[in-house]
Design an enzyme around this catalytic site. Structure first.
Site, short mmCIF file in Angstrom:
data_model
loop_
_atom_site.label_atom_id
_atom_site.label_comp_id
_atom_site.label_asym_id
_atom_site.label_seq_id
_atom_site.Cartn_x
_atom_site.Cartn_y
_atom_site.Cartn_z
N GLY A 544 0.83 -1.21 0.00
CA GLY A 544 0.00 0.00 0.00
C GLY A 544 0.85 1.24 0.00
O GLY A 544 2.07 1.18 0.15
N GLU A 545 0.17 2.36 -0.16
CA GLU A 545 0.89 3.63 -0.26
C GLU A 545 0.03 4.72 0.34
O GLU A 545 -1.19 4.68 0.24
CB GLU A 545 1.14 3.95 -1.73
CG GLU A 545 2.03 5.13 -1.92
CD GLU A 545 2.45 5.29 -3.39
OE1 GLU A 545 3.32 6.12 -3.62
OE2 GLU A 545 1.90 4.59 -4.25
N GLY A 546 0.65 5.67 1.00
CA GLY A 546 -0.09 6.80 1.55
C GLY A 546 0.69 8.06 1.32
O GLY A 546 1.70 8.07 0.62
N GLN A 547 0.21 9.12 1.96
CA GLN A 547 0.80 10.43 1.73
C GLN A 547 2.26 10.48 2.17
O GLN A 547 3.08 11.15 1.57
CB GLN A 547 -0.01 11.44 2.53
CG GLN A 547 0.07 12.83 2.00
CD GLN A 547 -0.72 13.76 2.88
OE1 GLN A 547 -1.55 13.33 3.68
NE2 GLN A 547 -0.46 15.04 2.74
N GLU A 550 5.18 4.24 2.26
CA GLU A 550 4.63 3.03 1.65
C GLU A 550 4.65 1.88 2.64
O GLU A 550 5.41 1.92 3.61
CB GLU A 550 5.50 2.64 0.44
CG GLU A 550 5.40 3.64 -0.69
CD GLU A 550 6.24 3.26 -1.90
OE1 GLU A 550 7.07 2.34 -1.78
OE2 GLU A 550 6.04 3.89 -2.94
N VAL A 551 3.82 0.88 2.38
CA VAL A 551 3.87 -0.35 3.18
C VAL A 551 4.33 -1.46 2.25
O VAL A 551 3.76 -1.64 1.17
CB VAL A 551 2.49 -0.68 3.79
CG1 VAL A 551 2.59 -1.92 4.65
CG2 VAL A 551 1.96 0.48 4.60
N ASP A 686 -11.71 5.74 13.90
CA ASP A 686 -11.94 5.39 12.49
C ASP A 686 -12.12 3.89 12.35
O ASP A 686 -11.53 3.26 11.48
CB ASP A 686 -10.78 5.91 11.63
CG ASP A 686 -11.12 5.88 10.14
OD1 ASP A 686 -12.31 5.72 9.81
OD2 ASP A 686 -10.19 6.00 9.32
#
Ligand code: ADE
Length: 830
Positions: A544-547, A550-551, A686
């Protein structure tokens, strides 16, 4: 060539100064005027001076069409657009020109009637006295003087306000004289290669005019086609056949406004050799300075191209010759020669790149000695500088906004502190923590009562939730009537902003909101997680990837040494294990880095069987890494989306299934994980299937990936670009009051349960827009039975739906605890 035409059309369109006044009154004249207050100088577009426009004195015959408003631009201009308007005069006037013509002149003595490419002179003008009507001039005009000539038929009085748009004509070319263009017959069809917009005299040859060779329109590769709609084949080109030129060349003479120092000439030629059309094989140019032609010409032979049939600019160096006229002989290299544009670059022809670009083409393709085109480079550099300047301005504005916001935050925080201190003195024992993060007195309700103002402090464009509540009409009355709301307003303990840890994980998340007490415990000790040697990690794939990073899925050697005894991880001694590695981008900012460290601190303390476990970290060098256990079935949302409940649909579609009993098992694990978090006073904020991971045998672990995963961006609502909220999972009090508590986590659990029982096939309240979801929240608050609840999923047993409904109880205290939820689920186990 496309770029060249486009460039002219799009860039050379600045108002030349009627409305803004750069054109002086003395340069505006007219054939006549109705009165002093409607003189020529009042004919400026968008101006209301005098009686509001230029109006001619109408005398003589109705068909008198010689009235004009004349503008002297003082130098040659390339005019691409005209604008007209009538006399409105604040509503008193109603005179306008429904149609008009244009005449222009370069020298003030020879006047030329403008015609469009189809030969039509009359231009459709205004339909009322106030709207501005703009008309593209196709072909554009090169002129110093322009006359607007209203077509007057005496059915109404005519007044005009006008503007010219274009840029200065720095080529300085005032005319070219050339042999007439000829006609080709191709497969029985006529291709007209004449200069159809030539504005000089046309006899045996063309004299003293400008035309297609200077109209800014380059021809296409195939000369039988044109950019221009509804014209004949060959329209863009002027062409000649060598059969008519025994000398073997076509001679064109160019006259300029004055003596100039010429650097280059660019000739846009067709090269469709399959039709016997080629660029010229040689050009010989003579120069005239003063009155005499120089004896020695320059000569240039471009490299012929028999491979690429594209039309192209051929650039000819003119070696800084001084001249006021140039005569060039273009030699045929095949039967036909066709040109669509000829431009000259000279010393003074330095265009201002932002307004009026030089009339040049893209770098020439067929002249190896002229691979880099100077003037184009200048345009490009100009454009780049302009772009860089704009970027710098944007960056400065962003930074300025951030600094400003920080100042506002500081001020607001100070105000909050004051407010809190004041409240403390009034409310005696009700507060849990003071703003130093130390317990001042222990509350009976250990919950994180953060509010938006605190979580998203005072963004300039953020609407406070309290204002949202105030918007609800019943609010003032209800707030007095309902004990609970009063409680919310006054009696419920809450934390200062600093007490709430609002984390941004690498994926941009918020990780768990931690009350101050817990943070105190955390900060008092070292992080209980060990450093793992980075070199023992082998990258397998990106998960995965975020701001902020990355994972990755990695293989880790010797990980068993890093696992507690209480953590059962089925690894065989000395074998590699799969782990998830969350990495902070090396270039992440300080905030992201701090948040990453805080997240590590918190994660390292969470050791529940249903909470994702932090195994080790790599902190000794960048990029910072968090190593967590790997859950092979990904997140619960995607897992359930690709499965079906057992039954007919699954049988027919052959889809993989999850039994109700396994679904129930997974839900119980989420309840258990939340029971653990709530026992530590952690508020997740969340909880949703997207934040739960699925391992082997339907094991579930709760995680928090934050809000920036693209896949789930639709689950979050942006408050004017600032706060990002999972509104479909949020309790009414979280949305309206910004209160996040374990009770609001219970609400989200109810929604998560609903997602599971619908196999994540649709978003909660999928039929409602975000705004309608917020309206529905208002209905929950008002509690007048108008609120919409999520419906009972088809496969959901009654007791489970009852459990969901209890999670969505308006009264937070009447919602079950996670302890109770877990127990209820165990009690109704299938
Ligand atoms: N994606 C992000 N973290 C993960 C994990 N721990 N296991 C599987 N997929 C993941």
């Amino acid at each position: 060539a496309e770029f060249f035409s486009y460039f002219w059309k799009s860039v050379c369109r600045s108002p030349l100064g009627m409305s803004r006044g750069q054109i002086l009154d003395e340069d505006i004249s007219a054939s006549s005027q109705w009165s002093d207050s409607t003189a020529a100088k009042y004919g400026r577009l968008d101006c209301e001076e005098g009686d509001g426009a230029w109006c001619p004195e109408i005398a003589g015959e109705p068909e008198n069409m010689n009235e004009f408003l004349q503008i002297d631009l003082r130098s040659l201009h390339f005019i691409t657009l005209v604008g007209t308007q009538g006399r409105h005069a604040g509503g008193i006037g109603n005179e306008f020109a429904q149609t008009y013509k244009i005449k222009y002149s370069r020298d003030g003595s020879r006047w030329i009637s403008w015609r469009n490419r189809q030969g039509k002179e009359v231009i459709e003008g205004n339909r009322n006295a106030y709207d501005i009507v703009l008309k593209d001039l196709e072909p554009p005009i090169i002129a110093r003087f322009v006359r607007f000539m209203p077509v007057i038929d005496h059915s109404m009085n005519v007044c005009m306000r006008v503007e010219l748009y274009g840029c200065e004509w720095l080529d300085g070319l005032v005319s070219y004289n050339s042999p007439l263009g000829q006609q080709m017959t191709l497969n029985g069809h006529h291709i007209y290669l004449n200069d159809s917009v030539y504005d000089g005299a046309m006899g045996y040859s063309m004299t003293e005019g400008l035309g297609q060779l200077t109209d800014g329109m380059c021809g296409l590769d195939d000369f039988t086609h044109s950019h221009v709609y509804n014209v004949w084949p060959g329209y863009d080109y002027v062409g000649w056949t060598n059969e008519s030129f025994l000398s073997g060349y076509v001679e064109i003479m160019f006259e300029f406004d004055r003596t100039r120092n010429f650097t280059t000439m660019k000739v846009h030629c067709n090269n469709m050799f399959s039709r016997r059309v080629k660029t010229f094989q040689k050009v010989v140019c003579y120069f005239r300075s003063e009155l005499d032609w120089e004896a020695t010409p320059i000569s240039f032979s471009p490299v012929m191209d028999d491979v690429n049939p594209s039309a192209r600019f051929v650039t000819v160096s003119l070696y800084n010759h001084m001249a006021s006229a140039i005569k060039c002989q273009y030699y045929f290299s095949d039967i036909w020669m066709m040109f669509s544009e000829i431009t000259f670059q000279s010393d003074t022809a330095m265009y201002n790149t932002t307004l009026a670009p030089p009339k040049t083409g893209p770098p020439i393709r067929d002249d190896p000695t002229h691979k880099v085109d100077d003037s184009n480079t200048r345009i490009l550099i100009g454009c780049l500088v302009a772009i860089i300047f704009i970027l710098v301005v944007i960056i400065v504005i962003i930074l300025w906004r951030q600094v400003w916001q920080k100042m506002l935050e500081k001020v607001s925080r100070r105000m909050l502190d004051d407010e809190l201190t004041a409240s403390l003195s009034i409310q005696s024992e009700t507060f849990t923590y003071n703003n130093n993060n130390s317990p001042s007195s222990v509350s009976s309700e250990q919950e994180s009562n953060s509010t938006y103002e605190r979580i998203f402090p005072l963004g300039p464009d953020y609407q406070e939730p309290s204002r949202l509540v105030r918007k609800l009409p019943e609010f003032s009355q209800t707030s007095e009537d309902t004990g609970e709301f009063q409680n919310v307003q006054e009696g419920v303990p809450h934390y200062a902003e600093a007490d709430i840890v609002n984390l941004q994980g690498v994926t941009g998340g918020n990780t768990y909101a931690v009350p101050a007490l817990t943070m105190d415990l955390l900060s008092g000790k070292d992080v209980a997680v060990e450093e793992f040697p980075r070199k023992l990690l082998t990258f397998k794939e990106k998960l995965g990837e975020g701001q902020f990073g990355e994972v990755h899925l990695c293989e880790a050697e010797g990980m068993q040494d890093f696992m507690d005894e209480d953590f059962s991880f089925d690894v065989i001694e000395n074998q590699t294990v799969l782990v998830a590695v969350k990495m902070l981008r090396a270039d992440a900012n300080k905030n992201a880095r701090n948040d990453f460290l805080k997240e590590i601190k918190i994660m390292s303390r969470l050791k529940g069987p249903n909470i994702i476990r932090l195994l080790a970290v790599c902190m000794s060098s960048d990029p910072l890494c968090m190593i967590t256990e790997y859950m092979e079935n990904g997140d619960l949302n995607q897992f359930l989306s690709r499965h079906e409940p057992e039954g007919m649909i699954a049988l027919l579609s052959n889809a993989p299934t999850v039994s109700y009993s396994n679904l129930h098992h997974m839900a119980s694990q989420i309840a258990s994980g939340m029971k653990y978090l709530s026992s530590l006073n952690f508020v997740h904020r969340d909880l949703a299937t997207r934040n739960c991971l699925v391992g082997k045998n339907y094991t579930i672990k709760i995680a928090d990936f934050g809000m920036s995963r693209n896949l789930y961006s639709g689950d979050y609502y942006r408050i004017q670009g600032r706060a990002v909220l999972p509104i479909r999972w949020m309790s009414w009090e979280s949305i309206l009051l910004g209160k996040f508590t374990t009770s609001s986590d219970v609400w989200a659990f109810g929604v998560t349960l609903w997602e599971m029982l619908t196999f994540c096939k649709e978003q909660p309240y999928s039929q409602l827009s975000d705004e309608q979801v917020i309206e529905n929240t208002g209905e929950f608050f008002r509690d007048q039975r108008r609120q919409i609840y999520l419906p009972q999923p088809p496969m959901c047993p009654d007791p489970v739906y009852k459990l969901m409904l209890s999670c969505w109880n308006r009264n937070t205290k009447e919602r079950p605890s996670f302890q109770e939820i877990h127990q209820t689920l165990l009690d109704c186990k299938p």
